[in-house]
Design a protein around this motif. Structure first.
Motif, PDB file in Angstrom:
ATOM      1  N   ALA A 118       1.286   3.560   2.107  1.00 57.29           N
ATOM      2  CA  ALA A 118       0.612   4.764   2.602  1.00 57.29           C
ATOM      3  C   ALA A 118       1.532   5.692   3.379  1.00 57.29           C
ATOM      4  O   ALA A 118       1.332   6.903   3.385  1.00 57.29           O
ATOM      5  N   GLN A 140      -5.957   4.044   5.325  1.00 59.44           N
ATOM      6  CA  GLN A 140      -5.278   3.099   4.428  1.00 59.44           C
ATOM      7  C   GLN A 140      -5.262   1.729   5.089  1.00 59.44           C
ATOM      8  O   GLN A 140      -4.251   1.325   5.660  1.00 59.44           O
ATOM      9  N   PRO A 194      -7.460  -3.367   1.438  1.00 62.64           N
ATOM     10  CA  PRO A 194      -8.101  -2.207   0.800  1.00 62.64           C
ATOM     11  C   PRO A 194      -9.607  -2.365   0.591  1.00 62.64           C
ATOM     12  O   PRO A 194     -10.339  -1.382   0.589  1.00 62.64           O
ATOM     13  N   HIS A 230      -2.454   3.264  10.316  1.00 61.26           N
ATOM     14  CA  HIS A 230      -3.069   3.055   9.005  1.00 61.26           C
ATOM     15  C   HIS A 230      -4.580   3.242   9.046  1.00 61.26           C
ATOM     16  O   HIS A 230      -5.171   3.757   8.093  1.00 61.26           O
ATOM     17  N   GLY A 246       0.811  -1.216   0.000  1.00 64.63           N
ATOM     18  CA  GLY A 246       0.000   0.000   0.000  1.00 64.63           C
ATOM     19  C   GLY A 246       0.843   1.264   0.000  1.00 64.63           C
ATOM     20  O   GLY A 246       0.490   2.256  -0.623  1.00 64.63           O
TER      21      GLY A 246
END
Length: 132
Positions: free
Chosen positions: A46, A91, A95, A86, A44
């Motif tokens: 993030a 995030q 997902p 997260h 990810g």
């Protein structure tokens, strides 16, 4: 209510299933799981380069966990913190599941508590209660 209870139940099931693995393999298996948890957010990205820093820290913790339940417990708590960050950033670890990091943050401390008690099999005490 399910968003809170289900992750805790998943942690309990992890402990029960982990108790089926004989030592010393149980500790080693959990050290590998911590290494994997450390890399769970990498795809990810993030938090940018901090994802790599966290993965590196978790790799060290997992290595130390090969010989120490305490380090495995620390790893689960570190992952809990990363889950919270997260979740707040929006995030999630999965997902397609918005609250997955929130759930992971509830599940991981359950496993950490077990690790801090030495990762002993919880099945032996359960068997003795059932046979009474």
């Amino acid at each position: 209510m399910t968003a809170v209870l289900l992750p805790i139940l998943i942690g309990v099931v992890y402990v029960l299933l982990g108790s089926l693995i004989p030592e010393p393999h149980r500790r080693r298996f959990n050290a590998v799981m911590i290494a994997g948890a450390g890399a769970a957010y990498l795809s990810g990205g993030a938090l940018g380069p901090w994802e790599l820093v966290f993965c590196s820290v978790m790799t060290y913790v997992a290595f130390r966990g090969l010989d120490s339940w305490t380090f495995i417990g620390i790893g689960w708590l570190l992952h809990t913190g990363w889950d919270v960050v997260h979740h707040l950033k929006g995030q999630p670890i999965l997902p397609f599941a918005h609250d997955s990091s929130f759930g992971c943050a509830l599940c991981d401390p359950v496993i950490a508590i077990w690790c801090f008690t030495g990762g002993r099999s919880v099945l032996t005490p359960l068997r003795s209660l059932v046979t009474r």
